[in-house]
Design a protein around this motif. Structure first.
Motif, short mmCIF file in Angstrom:
data_model
loop_
_atom_site.label_atom_id
_atom_site.label_comp_id
_atom_site.label_asym_id
_atom_site.label_seq_id
_atom_site.Cartn_x
_atom_site.Cartn_y
_atom_site.Cartn_z
N ILE A 30 -32.66 13.59 3.36
CA ILE A 30 -32.10 13.01 1.55
C ILE A 30 -32.39 11.70 1.27
CG2 ILE A 30 -29.70 12.45 1.31
CD1 ILE A 30 -30.16 15.99 1.84
N PRO A 31 -32.98 11.24 0.38
CA PRO A 31 -33.54 10.04 0.08
C PRO A 31 -32.00 8.67 0.43
CG PRO A 31 -33.75 11.51 -1.56
CD PRO A 31 -33.01 12.38 -0.78
N MET A 32 -30.86 9.41 0.27
CA MET A 32 -30.29 7.92 0.10
C MET A 32 -30.12 7.58 1.51
SD MET A 32 -26.77 9.98 -0.78
CE MET A 32 -26.56 10.39 -2.04
N ALA A 33 -30.38 8.74 2.78
CA ALA A 33 -30.37 8.05 4.12
C ALA A 33 -31.56 8.54 4.55
CB ALA A 33 -28.98 8.87 4.23
N SER A 34 -32.27 7.98 4.73
CA SER A 34 -33.72 8.71 5.46
C SER A 34 -33.45 9.33 6.54
CB SER A 34 -34.24 7.24 5.55
OG SER A 34 -34.01 5.96 6.51
N ASN A 35 -32.29 9.19 7.05
CA ASN A 35 -32.07 9.67 8.80
C ASN A 35 -31.43 11.29 8.83
OD1 ASN A 35 -33.46 8.25 10.53
ND2 ASN A 35 -31.96 6.68 10.12
N LEU A 36 -31.07 11.18 7.49
CA LEU A 36 -30.55 12.59 7.07
C LEU A 36 -31.12 13.63 6.44
CD1 LEU A 36 -27.87 13.75 7.41
CD2 LEU A 36 -27.46 12.78 5.41
N ASN A 37 -31.09 14.49 7.23
CA ASN A 37 -31.74 15.92 6.62
C ASN A 37 -30.62 16.96 6.07
OD1 ASN A 37 -34.79 15.57 6.92
ND2 ASN A 37 -33.61 14.42 8.71
N ILE A 38 -30.68 17.72 5.63
CA ILE A 38 -29.91 19.09 5.38
C ILE A 38 -31.24 20.81 5.88
CG2 ILE A 38 -28.15 17.90 4.04
CD1 ILE A 38 -29.20 19.24 2.14
N LEU A 39 -30.18 21.23 6.13
CA LEU A 39 -30.70 23.08 5.78
C LEU A 39 -29.39 23.92 5.65
CD1 LEU A 39 -32.95 25.19 6.57
CD2 LEU A 39 -31.80 25.64 8.92
N ALA A 69 -20.42 16.00 5.20
CA ALA A 69 -21.61 15.04 4.46
C ALA A 69 -21.11 13.79 4.72
CB ALA A 69 -21.35 15.12 2.92
N GLY A 70 -19.48 13.23 4.97
CA GLY A 70 -19.46 12.05 5.46
C GLY A 70 -19.62 11.51 6.77
N ILE A 71 -19.87 12.23 7.32
CA ILE A 71 -20.28 12.06 8.81
C ILE A 71 -21.51 12.60 9.32
CG2 ILE A 71 -19.91 13.11 11.40
CD1 ILE A 71 -17.69 14.70 10.80
N GLY A 72 -22.70 13.03 8.60
CA GLY A 72 -23.78 13.12 8.91
C GLY A 72 -23.93 11.97 8.09
N TYR A 73 -23.77 10.97 6.93
CA TYR A 73 -24.75 9.90 5.80
C TYR A 73 -24.04 8.53 6.72
CZ TYR A 73 -24.86 6.88 2.28
OH TYR A 73 -25.16 5.74 1.22
N THR A 74 -22.84 8.93 7.77
CA THR A 74 -22.32 7.38 8.13
C THR A 74 -22.85 7.49 9.85
OG1 THR A 74 -20.98 8.11 9.40
CG2 THR A 74 -20.61 7.11 7.40
N LEU A 75 -23.35 8.81 9.92
CA LEU A 75 -24.63 8.39 11.61
C LEU A 75 -25.91 8.02 10.85
CD1 LEU A 75 -23.49 11.89 13.12
CD2 LEU A 75 -23.49 9.31 14.38
#
Length: 245
Positions: A77-86, A21-27
């Motif tokens: 993910i609303p808090m990071a527009s470039n982030l998605n999860i499956l 989550a931390g790496i995905g969020y910051t990327l």
């Protein structure tokens, strides 16, 4: 071309999903289109970490059953527009390495980074999935059991020809370093036998944020560490500093 990163650990409790989550969020915050694929079947948590538990309509189970395509099951993910999860399904579901590879292939043109949050444990299933990654991030804490398990996993990866590995040491605090449990970080690196890419402090601010599904506070030392790791993944030189809290 997207880069597939497998995040794995020898035992549960290392904070593997939080690291993903931390790496995905910051990327994503750095402008990279990022997807996290969660494989902890029956034990999913990324929906809680990112505060979208009530918004998940489909998950990996729907993809494996053919009900939805991988792209249709992805949640933004609303808090990071470039982030998605499956998300992983809430129930145990059979999956093969080939199915995960096919899923990655079907979505790779839409994302710069695909992070695979593998299930913890040393088993052939994890090894088969991780073999498809461009980079393996091995997670360990200062716990001697975690260190040994990380070493065993890394050795098996090397035996299978997976040379591209990096170590992340998680949950580091002032009480741990220099205590009887561990004298310094070099001790962990030597025992695991993998080049270090980052050290994550045991940060209460991040623990609260991920537990409540809130954005990680900008003054979080863990967030700074994740930001540095994400930049290193992109080839940027960022000096390694360890600031415990």
């Amino acid at each position: 071309m997207s880069k597939i990163i497998a995040v794995t650990s020898g035992k549960g409790g290392t904070g593997k999903s939080t690291v993903c989550a931390g790496i995905g969020y910051t990327l994503a915050k750095q402008g990279h289109r990022t997807l996290i694929i969660e494989l902890d079947f029956g034990l999913r948590c990324l929906d809680i970490i990112f505060g979208v538990e009530e918004n998940i309509r489909y998950d990996l189970g729907d993809v494996l059953s053919g009900k939805k395509t991988a792209l249709e099951a992805v949640a933004q993910i609303p808090m990071a527009s470039n982030l998605n999860i499956l998300c992983a399904p809430k129930t145990l579901t059979a999956v093969s390495a080939e199915q995960i590879v096919d899923i990655c292939r079907s979505v790779k043109k839409y994302f710069e980074y695909i992070i695979i949050d593998t299930g913890a444990g040393i088993n052939s299933h994890v090894f088969d999935i991780v073999e498809q990654a461009n980079l393996i991030l091995v997670i360990s804490t200062p716990d001697p059991v975690c260190i040994r398990d990380a070493s065993l996993m890394s050795d098996e990866f090397y035996n299978r020809g997976n040379k591209s590995q990096r170590l992340i040491i998680n949950k580091i605090s002032k009480k741990i370093i220099g205590a009887e449990l561990i004298s310094n970080l070099d001790e962990i690196i030597d025992k695991v036998g993998v080049q270090l890419i980052g050290v994550i402090p045991d940060d209460f601010k991040m623990t609260v944020a991920t537990g409540k599904g809130n954005p990680i506070p900008t003054d979080s030392e863990a967030l700074r560490a994740f930001d540095a790791i994400s930049k290193r993944l992109g080839g940027e030189f960022v000096p390694l500093t360890v600031k415990t809290v």
